[in-house]
Design a protein around this motif. Structure first.
Motif, PDB file in Angstrom:
ATOM      1  N   VAL A 122      31.227  37.502  45.013  1.00  0.00           N
ATOM      2  CA  VAL A 122      32.575  38.274  44.525  1.00  0.00           C
ATOM      3  C   VAL A 122      33.477  37.041  44.099  1.00  0.00           C
ATOM      4  N   CYS A 123      33.689  36.000  44.490  1.00  0.00           N
ATOM      5  CA  CYS A 123      34.900  35.040  43.936  1.00  0.00           C
ATOM      6  C   CYS A 123      34.372  34.636  42.568  1.00  0.00           C
ATOM      7  N   ARG A 124      32.908  34.584  42.322  1.00  0.00           N
ATOM      8  CA  ARG A 124      32.884  34.453  40.880  1.00  0.00           C
ATOM      9  C   ARG A 124      33.099  35.320  40.119  1.00  0.00           C
ATOM     10  N   SER A 125      32.688  36.856  40.242  1.00  0.00           N
ATOM     11  CA  SER A 125      33.023  37.620  39.446  1.00  0.00           C
ATOM     12  C   SER A 125      34.478  37.717  39.186  1.00  0.00           C
ATOM     13  N   ILE A 126      35.221  37.606  40.221  1.00  0.00           N
ATOM     14  CA  ILE A 126      36.864  37.609  40.160  1.00  0.00           C
ATOM     15  C   ILE A 126      37.342  36.557  39.078  1.00  0.00           C
ATOM     16  N   ILE A 127      36.631  35.638  39.378  1.00  0.00           N
ATOM     17  CA  ILE A 127      37.248  34.276  38.400  1.00  0.00           C
ATOM     18  C   ILE A 127      36.551  34.183  37.054  1.00  0.00           C
ATOM     19  N   ARG A 128      35.522  34.679  36.779  1.00  0.00           N
ATOM     20  CA  ARG A 128      34.809  34.633  35.637  1.00  0.00           C
ATOM     21  C   ARG A 128      35.666  35.389  34.565  1.00  0.00           C
ATOM     22  N   ARG A 129      35.785  34.807  33.474  1.00  0.00           N
ATOM     23  CA  ARG A 129      36.311  35.584  32.080  1.00  0.00           C
ATOM     24  C   ARG A 129      35.722  36.780  31.516  1.00  0.00           C
ATOM     25  N   SER A 130      34.666  37.068  31.968  1.00  0.00           N
ATOM     26  CA  SER A 130      34.113  38.677  31.583  1.00  0.00           C
ATOM     27  C   SER A 130      34.501  39.422  32.438  1.00  0.00           C
ATOM     28  N   SER A 131      35.276  39.123  33.550  1.00  0.00           N
ATOM     29  CA  SER A 131      35.795  40.208  34.396  1.00  0.00           C
ATOM     30  C   SER A 131      37.327  40.563  34.197  1.00  0.00           C
ATOM     31  N   ALA A 132      37.729  40.456  33.153  1.00  0.00           N
ATOM     32  CA  ALA A 132      39.132  40.695  32.727  1.00  0.00           C
ATOM     33  C   ALA A 132      39.354  42.153  32.953  1.00  0.00           C
ATOM     34  N   LEU A 133      38.413  43.129  32.733  1.00  0.00           N
ATOM     35  CA  LEU A 133      38.482  44.603  32.934  1.00  0.00           C
ATOM     36  C   LEU A 133      38.694  44.721  34.501  1.00  0.00           C
ATOM     37  N   SER A 134      37.918  44.060  35.542  1.00  0.00           N
ATOM     38  CA  SER A 134      38.239  44.274  36.727  1.00  0.00           C
ATOM     39  C   SER A 134      39.535  43.769  37.280  1.00  0.00           C
ATOM     40  N   VAL A 135      40.108  42.929  36.807  1.00  0.00           N
ATOM     41  CA  VAL A 135      41.572  42.168  36.975  1.00  0.00           C
ATOM     42  C   VAL A 135      42.450  43.293  36.624  1.00  0.00           C
ATOM     43  N   LEU A 136      42.299  43.728  35.246  1.00  0.00           N
ATOM     44  CA  LEU A 136      43.101  44.767  34.813  1.00  0.00           C
ATOM     45  C   LEU A 136      43.019  45.982  35.499  1.00  0.00           C
ATOM     46  N   LEU A 137      42.026  46.406  36.048  1.00  0.00           N
ATOM     47  CA  LEU A 137      41.982  47.542  37.072  1.00  0.00           C
ATOM     48  C   LEU A 137      42.569  47.459  38.339  1.00  0.00           C
ATOM     49  N   LEU A 138      42.341  46.270  38.956  1.00  0.00           N
ATOM     50  CA  LEU A 138      43.175  45.854  40.315  1.00  0.00           C
ATOM     51  C   LEU A 138      44.738  46.143  40.152  1.00  0.00           C
ATOM     52  N   SER A 139      45.214  45.332  39.116  1.00  0.00           N
ATOM     53  CA  SER A 139      46.424  45.407  38.727  1.00  0.00           C
ATOM     54  C   SER A 139      47.057  46.771  38.481  1.00  0.00           C
ATOM     55  N   MET A 140      46.538  47.524  37.918  1.00  0.00           N
ATOM     56  CA  MET A 140      46.782  49.007  37.628  1.00  0.00           C
ATOM     57  C   MET A 140      46.762  49.613  38.846  1.00  0.00           C
ATOM     58  N   LEU A 141      45.789  49.397  39.779  1.00  0.00           N
ATOM     59  CA  LEU A 141      45.628  50.308  41.076  1.00  0.00           C
ATOM     60  C   LEU A 141      46.931  49.674  41.744  1.00  0.00           C
ATOM     61  N   MET A 142      47.374  48.347  41.927  1.00  0.00           N
ATOM     62  CA  MET A 142      48.334  47.906  42.909  1.00  0.00           C
ATOM     63  C   MET A 142      49.569  48.628  42.117  1.00  0.00           C
ATOM     64  N   THR A 143      49.979  48.663  40.898  1.00  0.00           N
ATOM     65  CA  THR A 143      50.995  49.269  40.220  1.00  0.00           C
ATOM     66  C   THR A 143      51.196  50.472  40.814  1.00  0.00           C
ATOM     67  N   LEU A 144      50.322  51.449  40.717  1.00  0.00           N
ATOM     68  CA  LEU A 144      50.325  52.892  40.803  1.00  0.00           C
ATOM     69  C   LEU A 144      50.446  53.064  42.306  1.00  0.00           C
ATOM     70  N   SER A 145      49.932  52.147  43.266  1.00  0.00           N
ATOM     71  CA  SER A 145      50.126  52.440  44.681  1.00  0.00           C
ATOM     72  C   SER A 145      51.498  52.140  45.111  1.00  0.00           C
ATOM     73  N   THR A 146      52.095  51.247  44.701  1.00  0.00           N
ATOM     74  CA  THR A 146      53.516  50.928  44.728  1.00  0.00           C
ATOM     75  C   THR A 146      54.659  51.635  44.129  1.00  0.00           C
ATOM     76  N   SER A 147      53.994  52.658  43.287  1.00  0.00           N
ATOM     77  CA  SER A 147      55.217  53.241  42.290  1.00  0.00           C
ATOM     78  C   SER A 147      56.355  54.371  43.251  1.00  0.00           C
ATOM     79  N   GLN A 148      55.609  54.840  44.290  1.00  0.00           N
ATOM     80  CA  GLN A 148      56.320  55.662  45.064  1.00  0.00           C
ATOM     81  C   GLN A 148      57.445  54.671  45.821  1.00  0.00           C
TER      82      GLN A 148
END
Length: 84
Positions: free
Chosen positions: A9-35
């Protein structure tokens, strides 16, 4: 000591090919705090109008009794025999 799953899990988060997962996680955090961010006034913890029901000295007495029981049980010698 890390497990193999945690390392993967740590390798998949740190790896450069996981930019999509980092983007999705940041979008999820933004949407969950919008209210919470859309509110006009800051969040406050709820308050009650009723006074506490039980006297505090009873609660303190029960806590001291339980702490004393734990200390007594922890200091008891074991009754194991010579067959250990």
């Amino acid at each position: 000591m890390k497990t193999m799953f945690a390392e993967r899990v740590c390798r998949s988060i740190i790896r450069r090919s996981s930019a999509l997962s980092v983007l999705l996680l940041s979008m999820l955090m933004t949407l969950s705090t919008s209210q919470a961010l859309a509110q006009d006034e800051p969040l406050r913890p709820p308050t009650t109008q009723e006074p506490p029901s039980g006297p505090k000295f009873i609660v303190l007495g029960v806590a001291l009794l339980l702490a004393g029981l734990v200390i007594v049980v922890a200091t008891l010698k074991s009754k194991r025999g010579h067959q250990d």
